[in-house]
Write a protein that holds these residues in place. Structure first.
Motif, PDB file in Angstrom:
ATOM      1  N   TYR A  30       0.817  -1.222   0.000  1.00  0.00           N
ATOM      2  CA  TYR A  30       0.000   0.000   0.000  1.00  0.00           C
ATOM      3  C   TYR A  30       0.850   1.272   0.000  1.00  0.00           C
ATOM      4  CZ  TYR A  30      -3.449  -3.507   1.218  1.00  0.00           C
ATOM      5  OH  TYR A  30      -4.246  -4.625   1.202  1.00  0.00           O
ATOM      6  N   GLY A  31       2.109   1.123  -0.305  1.00  0.00           N
ATOM      7  CA  GLY A  31       2.997   2.277  -0.305  1.00  0.00           C
ATOM      8  C   GLY A  31       2.558   3.370  -1.260  1.00  0.00           C
ATOM      9  N   GLY A  32       1.885   2.996  -2.346  1.00  0.00           N
ATOM     10  CA  GLY A  32       1.433   4.005  -3.300  1.00  0.00           C
ATOM     11  C   GLY A  32       0.001   4.414  -3.132  1.00  0.00           C
ATOM     12  N   VAL A  33      -0.652   3.929  -2.058  1.00  0.00           N
ATOM     13  CA  VAL A  33      -2.069   4.249  -1.825  1.00  0.00           C
ATOM     14  C   VAL A  33      -2.169   5.488  -0.940  1.00  0.00           C
ATOM     15  CG1 VAL A  33      -4.248   3.457  -0.855  1.00  0.00           C
ATOM     16  CG2 VAL A  33      -2.768   1.848  -2.086  1.00  0.00           C
ATOM     17  N   SER A  34      -2.806   6.515  -1.464  1.00  0.00           N
ATOM     18  CA  SER A  34      -2.985   7.741  -0.682  1.00  0.00           C
ATOM     19  C   SER A  34      -3.852   7.454   0.541  1.00  0.00           C
ATOM     20  CB  SER A  34      -3.655   8.803  -1.557  1.00  0.00           C
ATOM     21  OG  SER A  34      -3.939   9.958  -0.807  1.00  0.00           O
ATOM     22  N   GLY A  35      -3.372   7.856   1.707  1.00  0.00           N
ATOM     23  CA  GLY A  35      -4.150   7.648   2.932  1.00  0.00           C
ATOM     24  C   GLY A  35      -3.651   6.511   3.777  1.00  0.00           C
TER      25      GLY A  35
END
Length: 730
Positions: A17-22
């Protein structure tokens, strides 16, 4: 301690989830904490297709999970990452997650079965399926096994609550850690509301009128059985009543324990679980309509108000020793003559000390010492005798870790001062938890409980302190017209009966003693704070005479140290002349600090014959003034010796004032006595009022507006000295 599987869970979040905003990036330290659990919650929300991610496993998250995956097990097709989030949560909880491989394997199945059993919901959700509420319980920091500070008896109650009420829409799986805390206290209130038959939409966990009315219908006594007895005995256990057992049958044992509890909280002793007993078990106020015999308030007790309180059945009145504000709540501090009025009408007073103290940052060991000095000073100023108990206020929603980090060190500082030589006792005002913990450390002798603040974290889930003296439960208005007064109504245990005799001169009439230098650090800190508050910084700054000037090389600390260097002389002078040494020290310190480059210029002019006089030496005294003061003291029989001649002795006197510090200090005392004479005041004594002291100090500087300001400023210096001396001479 770091755990490799927790570290792998953190790594899973970062990589997936490193590229998931939030979804925040986690520190891969292998330590379970809210950051990791919150990130897992956000990751689950993302997998559910939610766009607004939150740390809170909120109703929206629960509804989404219910809609998409109402039951998760090996037979249900679920995205692998949802299973990985579950596995990660299990590892963070201390259970075997079966590897973070996205498979609901036998190890995951076994752990889910175990955690549901630990939660107490194995019968509600049989088998190994993960329901939304169970998933929510996995992704938080709640423990489901007994932890340090917990008991198996409380854990049994927690598991029962979960098992009985989890299927209700508004009830979520609560901790089963054996500790009676805020979450369990709220769960108990919710349980009462469910058993009362309230629909889910009206169940809020608050102790309102509807809940009170329902409790009045559910009295329990010998022979009673069922869930209401379960709840009642659970509350006895959570309130730490010795011998209580979690049961659904009310027998002789429950009757006796109930009687003991009723006596402890000062209810009518019946042995019956009636409404008032339910209330005292559930909330920190108990029944807020109970009639107390004690009160406290921020309004002066006038004769009319004293009579109204007496007629209403009050015996004890809490009043504040000091109010640092000159505008807010003008009657908060005990007013002149008020204690005499209280005693005259047969009431007794217990003193409270509070300045600001509305947050943890106010409390530390150093501040505790300062507060104690101030409290003792004002207690003696008002006339409280040795043996009185002063309640030091902790008037905010203090968290348990803040009790450890701030409040306990603060009360160590308070006790260091109080126990040394004040003769007073230390009490504490605050929520239940802080009172109990400070008492357990041996740092207070009685508790004044702020029970009225029912939502405080330190009240919810904590029993009434064993050493409680007063319990504040409601704000009420007594009397009408001139007798009307708003007070906080308090229940009194009888542990503290307050004070009924006061001596405002105690111990003002005692002579000063040599300074105990153990108090030097605290006094210097206080002195510097006062000087800076009136615009005198530690170094530099501006002063005034005929014109503004820049202050010279004496700092606040250096000026203070110079005065204490001559403590023996100041003490001897004060005892000989029967005055306060602070009266002499205050203007001397002020003049040392106000030294400026024009002073040596004026002195040189006298030395060179250009002028015949100037203010000189530590106390900045004119030769002419010194001679007039000496002659006055000779005529008044204050000192023995021959009078000086202005024409003959001026130069000699001036020279000694400039070159002999001890000579200058002695004459500062004589000038102050002369100043009182010039102002048509009585000669200063050990009990001279602050008002007269200010006038004497003003006259030391001369006459006019600037002299009046001088008197006001230097009176503050006098008060700092006197605050500490009043303690030391007791």
């Amino acid at each position: 301690m770091a755990d490799e599987m927790v570290r792998r869970a953190q790594r899973f979040v970062n990589r997936t989830y490193g590229g998931v905003s939030g979804v925040p990036r986690l520190t891969e330290d292998g330590i379970t904490g809210w950051n990791t659990m919150n990130a897992l919650t956000r990751a689950l929300q993302h997998e559910l297709g939610m766009t607004h991610l939150s740390d809170d496993f909120n109703p929206g998250t629960l509804a989404s999970l219910e809609r998409k995956y109402p039951s998760i097990d090996a037979g249900v097709t679920v995205p692998a990452n949802v299973i990985r989030i579950l596995q990660s949560g299990l590892y963070c909880k201390g259970y075997d997650g079966g590897g973070i491989d996205g498979k609901f394997n036998d190890r995951v199945s076994s752990s889910v079965t175990d955690i549901k059993s630990d939660m107490g919901v194995g019968g509600v959700y049989p088998g190994d399926s993960v329901t939304p509420k169970v998933f929510k319980g996995v992704l938080n920091m709640d423990a489901y096994v007994t932890v340090n500070g917990g008991t198996d008896r409380v854990r049994e109650i927690q598991r029962w609550l979960n098992g009985r009420y989890t299927r209700r829409s508004g009830f979520f799986i609560s901790p089963c850690d054996g500790r009676y805390t805020r979450d369990t206290a709220i769960a108990m209130m919710v349980a009462v509301q469910y058993e009362s038959g309230l629909p889910d939409e009206k169940v809020d966990g608050l102790y309102g009128p509807t809940t009170r009315d329902e409790l009045k219908k559910h009295e329990v006594s010998t022979g009673s059985t069922g869930p209401w007895v379960r709840l009642f005995t659970a509350l006895l256990i959570c309130n730490q009543r010795d011998g209580a057992v979690f049961t659904d049958t009310f027998g002789s044992r429950e009757t006796e324990i109930t009687r003991n509890f009723q006596y402890f909280v000062r209810l009518d002793v019946t042995g019956i679980g009636n409404y008032r007993t339910w209330a005292s078990l559930l909330v920190s106020t108990g029944d807020p309509d109970r009639k107390g015999s004690a009160c406290d308030g921020v309004t002066e007790i006038t004769p009319e108000r004293a009579r109204a309180l007496k007629d209403a059945g009050y015996k004890y009145v809490g009043r504040y020793l000091y109010n640092p504000s000159t505008t807010s709540l003008p009657e908060k501090q005990i007013q002149p003559g008020e204690l005499s009025t209280i005693a005259q009408y047969g009431l007794r007073c217990f003193p409270i000390y509070q300045t600001y103290g509305r947050g943890a940052s106010h409390f530390n060991r150093s501040r505790g010492e300062e507060d104690a000095y101030s409290a003792v000073y004002w207690a003696r100023h008002h006339g409280f005798r040795a043996g009185a108990r002063i309640y030091f206020a902790v008037d905010f929603d203090v968290l348990d870790h803040e009790v450890t980090s701030n409040i306990i060190p603060h009360f160590r500082g308070v006790n260091d001062v109080i126990r040394r030589n004040s003769g007073y006792k230390v009490g504490i005002y605050g929520p239940r938890n802080v009172c109990s913990r400070v008492s357990a450390e041996g740092l207070s002798t009685a508790s004044f409980v702020s029970g009225m603040s029912t939502a405080f974290s330190g009240n919810l889930g904590y029993p009434l302190p064993r050493d409680w003296a007063f319990d504040q439960i409601a704000t009420v208005t007594i009397g009408s017209g001139a007798s009307e007064i708003e007070i906080d109504n308090n229940i009194a245990s009888g542990r503290d009966e307050g004070e009924g005799s006061f001596d405002p001169s105690y111990p003002s009439g005692k002579p000063d003693v040599p300074f105990d230098f153990a108090d030097k650090t605290a006094m210097l800190k206080d002195m510097r704070a006062y000087l800076e508050s009136i615009g005198v910084p530690e170094t530099g700054g501006e002063g005034w005479d005929d014109d503004w000037f820049t202050l010279g090389g004496n700092s606040n600390t250096e000026s203070f140290n110079k005065v204490l260097e001559h403590d023996e002389l100041f003490t001897s002078l004060a005892r000989t002349l029967n005055i306060r040494k602070a009266l002499v020290q205050a203007p001397v310190l002020w003049e040392i600090r106000q030294w400026n480059p024009s002073d040596p210029v004026a002195d040189e002019a006298v030395i060179n014959g250009v002028r015949n006089d100037s203010s000189t030496g530590l106390g900045q005294i004119f030769g002419k003034t010194a001679i007039e003061a000496w002659n006055y003291c000779v005529d008044a029989g204050i000192v023995n010796g021959s009078k000086f001649s202005l024409e003959r002795d001026l130069k000699g006197v001036w020279t000694r004032l400039r070159t002999d510090e001890r000579y200058n200090i002695r004459f500062a005392a004589y000038v102050l006595l002369y100043s009182a004479h010039l102002k048509d005041l009585d000669r200063p004594t050990l009990t001279t009022s602050d008002s007269d002291t200010q006038k004497i100090l003003a006259r030391y500087n001369g006459t006019g507006d600037k002299a009046e300001q001088y008197g006001e400023d230097v009176l503050g210096v006098y008060r700092v000295f006197e605050k500490y001396y009043s303690i030391q001479r007791a």
